[in-house]
Design a protein around this motif. Sequence first.
Motif, PDB file in Angstrom:
ATOM      1  N   HIS A   1      -6.216   2.690  -5.154  1.00 45.60           N
ATOM      2  CA  HIS A   1      -6.727   2.623  -3.787  1.00 45.60           C
ATOM      3  C   HIS A   1      -7.529   3.865  -3.403  1.00 45.60           C
ATOM      4  O   HIS A   1      -6.970   4.928  -3.128  1.00 45.60           O
ATOM      5  CB  HIS A   1      -5.593   2.438  -2.781  1.00 45.60           C
ATOM      6  CG  HIS A   1      -6.066   1.965  -1.435  1.00 45.60           C
ATOM      7  ND1 HIS A   1      -6.785   2.767  -0.564  1.00 45.60           N
ATOM      8  CD2 HIS A   1      -5.961   0.760  -0.818  1.00 45.60           C
ATOM      9  CE1 HIS A   1      -7.088   2.087   0.519  1.00 45.60           C
ATOM     10  NE2 HIS A   1      -6.599   0.865   0.394  1.00 45.60           N
TER      11      HIS A   1
ATOM     12  N   HIS B   1      -8.731  -1.342  -4.937  1.00 43.63           N
ATOM     13  CA  HIS B   1      -9.511  -0.975  -3.750  1.00 43.63           C
ATOM     14  C   HIS B   1     -10.225   0.333  -4.101  1.00 43.63           C
ATOM     15  O   HIS B   1      -9.849   1.404  -3.623  1.00 43.63           O
ATOM     16  CB  HIS B   1      -8.610  -0.774  -2.539  1.00 43.63           C
ATOM     17  CG  HIS B   1      -7.537  -1.807  -2.371  1.00 43.63           C
ATOM     18  ND1 HIS B   1      -7.436  -2.612  -1.256  1.00 43.63           N
ATOM     19  CD2 HIS B   1      -6.503  -2.170  -3.165  1.00 43.63           C
ATOM     20  CE1 HIS B   1      -6.390  -3.418  -1.371  1.00 43.63           C
ATOM     21  NE2 HIS B   1      -5.805  -3.161  -2.534  1.00 43.63           N
TER      22      HIS B   1
ATOM     23  N   HIS C   1       0.859  -1.175   0.000  1.00 47.39           N
ATOM     24  CA  HIS C   1       0.000   0.000   0.000  1.00 47.39           C
ATOM     25  C   HIS C   1       0.904   1.236   0.000  1.00 47.39           C
ATOM     26  O   HIS C   1       1.582   1.514   0.990  1.00 47.39           O
ATOM     27  CB  HIS C   1      -0.903   0.012   1.238  1.00 47.39           C
ATOM     28  CG  HIS C   1      -2.090  -0.886   1.136  1.00 47.39           C
ATOM     29  ND1 HIS C   1      -1.979  -2.247   1.142  1.00 47.39           N
ATOM     30  CD2 HIS C   1      -3.417  -0.601   1.015  1.00 47.39           C
ATOM     31  CE1 HIS C   1      -3.194  -2.787   1.044  1.00 47.39           C
ATOM     32  NE2 HIS C   1      -4.084  -1.805   0.961  1.00 47.39           N
TER      33      HIS C   1
END
Length: 502
Positions: free
Chosen positions: A111, A156, A59
């Motif tokens: 994300h 995401h 991430h």
Amino acid sequence: MKNIFPIILVVVLFSCNSATKEKSHSETKHEQYEASWSSLRKHTTPEWLDGMKFGIYCHWGPQTVQRLYEKDEITKLEAIEKWKGEKFNAKEWVDLFQEAGAQFGGPVAWHGSGLLNWDSDLTDWNSVNHGPKIDIYGELAKELRKRNMPIVSSFHTGDFWSRMWGTLSLKDSTYLDPRQDNSKYATMNDGRVGEVIFDAWYDRITEAVDKYQPDMIWFDTGFGGTVGAELKGYADRGRLLPNETYNIGGTPERYQQKLIAHYFNKGLEWNKEVEFIYKSHDVPVGIGMRDIEDGNLIGLQYDPWMADVNMQRHFEWKSTWFYNPVNKPKDAGTLVDMLVDMTSKNGRMLLNVPPKADGTFAPEITKELYAMGSWLKINGEAIYSTIPWVFFGEGPTEVTNPGHHGQGKDKGNLIPKYTAKDIRFTQNGKNLYAIVLDWPGEELIIRTLGSMGKLFPGDIKSVCILGSKEDLKWEQTIDGLKVTMPKEKPCDFAYVVKIERN
């Protein structure tokens, strides 16, 4: 690999010669998937993925910058421009993946914002034109492919249009202003999200798929929406509970089907087997591989599965998958125990390793990864390319909080504390591995391997401890397999007894 007519499948596999297998693969290669659940269910988990037990993904994004500030001290647009990534080096990232013992890896491709972590032709809001000015996905994919490591990319997406994160390319080539509130798109379809949002969602993900040809893609928030309902108690294993109002978000079925079909058909075009990974009951069973977020499952599972595990422990509002010095990493012994337990239950671990905003990894992160890698260099044969045994383990300790977030967020204290009586089993060919999750002392008794159990007298050919050169004394009795342990520990945690069977 799916649990569909398993007996018939075994007969086919063992009755066909190699020429027939090649013909069958060729025929399958040209059979296009349709955008329907019935067609997509014909897909099977790739055989190569069965042996993949440990992967790493990262991430990394403007959220990494935001985590360095207190709440609301910096806007999301400011965070994008402050995210420089000036020390990012894809080679060094993949070097670290391999040092940790990972078999596959990849980026978080997208994300929770309008900012894409690849060189997009659809929108200016990507990591090449904003933030670090790097094609993060592209550079990592290129480096992973050099090492013959399968590529996993995750999406995401969530609500990526109304949070002032970035722009959305519409069909008429106009753009949403990232500085304005675009929340109207959330309710323009009779109270639900508008088609234009899902068109843009589909276009972006298929662009990433087509550009970088990932071996696995997995979807988090925004794909199906069932996890939130599950965590809130609206649904229990796909069953709507009485007297509950069930409002679900996520992506419409027709877009899910179209996207998965596109990916599977691309796999046929690339002449390689690919896998789709999803959360909970976001799609019907038998189409892809199930993922458990920051959690684990109870007992041996019939179908292959994966857990994406956050390396960082969570604390209060600073709970994050992005790097934050407040969130200390799980130690290597804990991560190895989790990996062993998941592997014994037919699972695999995708470990989130968060970089700092500059693209490097904090020393406390690399220390634990190197320790995991050291353990896997000695004991990897008990993990890589293994399959479960008929017993996944023995001992008093089992997961107490199964499912999504069961070992994450503020529940890090619920990760089981394994003992020397806790043993997990894996196997490969003639070799059975009994992995003891704490040092047992001078003698180990593996009760599951007693002479009245699955292994009959004479079934055991030899016994050794991986990493130890000492000759071991062992005896199979009614009570179990008794092993005199070596005087010196071969590693720091989780000790592997290798049993060769006749």
